[in-house]
Design a protein around this motif. Structure first.
Motif, PDB file in Angstrom:
ATOM      1  N   ILE A 198       1.121  -1.087  -0.057  1.00 37.02           N
ATOM      2  CA  ILE A 198      -0.077  -0.047  -0.276  1.00 37.02           C
ATOM      3  C   ILE A 198       0.869   1.227  -0.032  1.00 37.02           C
ATOM      4  O   ILE A 198       1.860   1.301   0.996  1.00 37.02           O
ATOM      5  N   GLY A 199       0.468   2.121  -1.033  1.00 40.84           N
ATOM      6  CA  GLY A 199       1.620   3.370  -1.038  1.00 40.84           C
ATOM      7  C   GLY A 199       0.739   4.661  -0.492  1.00 40.84           C
ATOM      8  O   GLY A 199      -0.450   4.822  -1.127  1.00 40.84           O
ATOM      9  N   LEU A 200       1.220   5.385   0.181  1.00 37.46           N
ATOM     10  CA  LEU A 200       0.587   6.669   0.618  1.00 37.46           C
ATOM     11  C   LEU A 200       1.238   7.625  -0.083  1.00 37.46           C
ATOM     12  O   LEU A 200       2.569   8.230   0.344  1.00 37.46           O
ATOM     13  N   ARG A 201       0.612   8.472  -0.541  1.00 35.17           N
ATOM     14  CA  ARG A 201       1.140   9.793  -1.206  1.00 35.17           C
ATOM     15  C   ARG A 201       0.906  11.121  -0.234  1.00 35.17           C
ATOM     16  O   ARG A 201      -0.320  11.501  -0.305  1.00 35.17           O
ATOM     17  N   TYR A 202       1.687  11.284   0.162  1.00 37.85           N
ATOM     18  CA  TYR A 202       1.655  12.255   1.435  1.00 37.85           C
ATOM     19  C   TYR A 202       1.503  13.823   0.645  1.00 37.85           C
ATOM     20  O   TYR A 202       2.132  14.100  -0.219  1.00 37.85           O
ATOM     21  N   PHE A 203       0.696  14.571   1.329  1.00 38.63           N
ATOM     22  CA  PHE A 203       0.586  15.778   0.694  1.00 38.63           C
ATOM     23  C   PHE A 203       0.914  16.902   2.012  1.00 38.63           C
ATOM     24  O   PHE A 203       0.247  16.881   2.814  1.00 38.63           O
ATOM     25  N   ASN A 204       2.167  17.447   1.625  1.00 40.70           N
ATOM     26  CA  ASN A 204       2.592  18.620   2.627  1.00 40.70           C
ATOM     27  C   ASN A 204       2.414  18.069   4.060  1.00 40.70           C
ATOM     28  O   ASN A 204       1.600  19.300   4.714  1.00 40.70           O
ATOM     29  N   VAL A 242      -0.006  15.804  10.777  1.00 39.29           N
ATOM     30  CA  VAL A 242       0.847  14.448  10.775  1.00 39.29           C
ATOM     31  C   VAL A 242      -0.144  13.499  11.431  1.00 39.29           C
ATOM     32  O   VAL A 242      -0.059  12.249  10.801  1.00 39.29           O
ATOM     33  N   LYS A 243      -0.979  13.784  12.201  1.00 40.35           N
ATOM     34  CA  LYS A 243      -1.901  12.909  12.886  1.00 40.35           C
ATOM     35  C   LYS A 243      -2.848  12.086  11.622  1.00 40.35           C
ATOM     36  O   LYS A 243      -3.288  11.056  11.911  1.00 40.35           O
ATOM     37  N   ASN A 244      -2.902  13.094  10.708  1.00 43.80           N
ATOM     38  CA  ASN A 244      -3.893  12.480   9.550  1.00 43.80           C
ATOM     39  C   ASN A 244      -2.904  11.261   8.833  1.00 43.80           C
ATOM     40  O   ASN A 244      -3.360  10.296   8.318  1.00 43.80           O
ATOM     41  N   ALA A 245      -1.675  11.808   8.568  1.00 46.65           N
ATOM     42  CA  ALA A 245      -0.730  10.708   7.962  1.00 46.65           C
ATOM     43  C   ALA A 245      -0.693   9.404   8.921  1.00 46.65           C
ATOM     44  O   ALA A 245      -0.716   8.420   8.159  1.00 46.65           O
ATOM     45  N   ASN A 305      -3.804   8.952  -1.988  1.00 42.62           N
ATOM     46  CA  ASN A 305      -3.687  10.251  -1.432  1.00 42.62           C
ATOM     47  C   ASN A 305      -3.909  10.361   0.097  1.00 42.62           C
ATOM     48  O   ASN A 305      -4.859  10.044   0.410  1.00 42.62           O
ATOM     49  N   VAL A 306      -2.885  10.818   0.681  1.00 47.44           N
ATOM     50  CA  VAL A 306      -3.182  11.269   2.153  1.00 47.44           C
ATOM     51  C   VAL A 306      -3.104  12.890   2.214  1.00 47.44           C
ATOM     52  O   VAL A 306      -2.116  13.308   2.292  1.00 47.44           O
ATOM     53  N   LYS A 348     -10.533   7.809  -2.879  1.00 48.93           N
ATOM     54  CA  LYS A 348     -10.089   6.291  -3.132  1.00 48.93           C
ATOM     55  C   LYS A 348      -9.946   5.824  -1.672  1.00 48.93           C
ATOM     56  O   LYS A 348     -10.129   4.838  -1.462  1.00 48.93           O
ATOM     57  N   MET A 349      -9.083   6.514  -0.996  1.00 51.54           N
ATOM     58  CA  MET A 349      -8.807   6.168   0.392  1.00 51.54           C
ATOM     59  C   MET A 349      -9.627   5.811   1.018  1.00 51.54           C
ATOM     60  O   MET A 349      -9.941   4.927   2.046  1.00 51.54           O
ATOM     61  N   GLU A 350     -10.785   6.906   1.008  1.00 49.07           N
ATOM     62  CA  GLU A 350     -11.956   6.472   2.015  1.00 49.07           C
ATOM     63  C   GLU A 350     -12.856   5.424   1.538  1.00 49.07           C
ATOM     64  O   GLU A 350     -13.327   4.584   2.153  1.00 49.07           O
TER      65      GLU A 350
END
Length: 326
Positions: free
Chosen positions: A174-180, A224-227, A248-249, A298-300
């Motif tokens: 599973i890949g997580l695309r972190y946004f800032n 960060v707690k969302n990530a 997308n995260v 998508k993640m939802e």
């Protein structure tokens, strides 16, 4: 979530870094055992030390590029969270070979070692930079543009390898695309420091905040707690359709740098601290994108993700943390 991870052993690479150490602490608090692998090239010894009081925590000084540093550990772990990387677009432009060695070769090395050791669950950090010059807004997985930096190219390659190892070997990648991502324990020092901790440091210590461009470039700033929430969901998911995919995260809201600077200044004033910085603007930074806004649909759908913190809630908690540590 707590019960599914309790008594599991997770290997967190890059666990002395910003996101890695926050993830490690979250895992430890819910009863998981964590082995952190970090060579401390960009990770901080202070992040290692602040977690050392946990009985179910172990630190190993090692490099994902060198399998002899960690091959023996893989016999003990139930899952891997690969947060190890050399971040920063500007650093990758200046030092592309080292960026590739760590982010691409290192990634494939530990992915393959995991496969050899029959560790199926492999969650890894990707980046919003893979969207490159895409003009789509919000950004959906599958609508990527041309990448604009070596850093983005390595993250794109990670996603390809993650998909291939899922298809060929049945690995639960599973890949997580972190946004800032921003938050506590993010290093404000150095030429490659992220914007928010660097801005905040200047406001507290005094000095010039230099904004690249006019400050109207926008980002989906993500507490960060969302990530961490996204990582935990990825580690426990039993949805077979979720594997071999990237997500997308983010928060699904885009804010300009000027807005962020104003929010930091006003937040400090509300907490009784007067900002000491000056502010100036310079030329745009090479390799940067103008605007970035994520769709988290998508993640939802696949992982039941929803942001647990808004930008304002995250900034408030972050400012309180930083001021308490001063």
């Amino acid at each position: 979530m707590v019960q599914k991870l309790k008594d599991k052993t997770i290997l967190v690479t890059g666990g002395a870094g910003f996101i890695g150490s926050n993830l490690t602490e979250a895992l430890l608090k819910i009863g998981a055992s964590v082995i952190v692998l970090d060579n401390l090239e960009t990770g901080l010894q202070s992040n290692v030390d602040r977690l050392s009081h946990y009985e179910n925590y172990r630190f190993v000084n090692g490099d994902i590029c060198n399998p002899e540093d960690y091959r023996h550990l893989l016999k003990e772990v139930d899952a891997i969270s690969n947060q190890a990387a050399l971040g920063s677009v500007p650093r990758s432009i200046e030092f592309p070979l080292n960026t590739h060695r760590v982010n691409a070769t290192g990634f494939l090395t530990i992915l393959h070692e995991a496969k050899q050791a029959n560790v199926k669950r492999f969650v890894y950090a990707s980046s919003s930079s893979v969207y490159g010059d895409s003009q789509a807004s919000p950004k959906h997985e599958g609508q990527e543009g041309k990448v604009l930096s070596p850093y983005a190219a390595t993250k794109q390659l990670n996603e390809e390898y993650g998909q291939v190892y899922h298809q060929l070997h049945g690995m639960e990648t599973i890949g997580l695309r972190y946004f800032n991502v921003f938050g506590p324990f993010q290093n404000p020092n150095g030429v490659y420091a992220a914007a928010i901790p660097k801005f905040l440091d200047k406001m507290l210590q005094g000095g010039e905040i230099l904004v690249n461009g006019d400050g109207e470039q926008s980002r989906d700033f993500t507490y960060v707690k969302n990530a961490i929430h996204a990582n935990l969901l990825s580690l426990i998911s039993e949805n077979e359709k979720a594997f071999g995919e990237v997500y997308n995260v983010a928060c699904g809201r885009s804010l300009t740098l000027n807005h962020v600077i104003h929010s930091l200044q006003e937040g400090l004033k509300d907490l009784g601290t007067v900002p000491k910085n000056t502010l100036s603007y310079g030329p745009p930074r090479m390799g940067d994108i103008k605007d970035s806004l994520a769709s988290t649909a998508k993640m939802e759908q696949y992982l039941n993700y929803k942001p647990v913190y808004t930008f304002e809630e995250g900034i408030h908690e972050y400012l309180r943390h930083v001021l308490q540590c001063k």
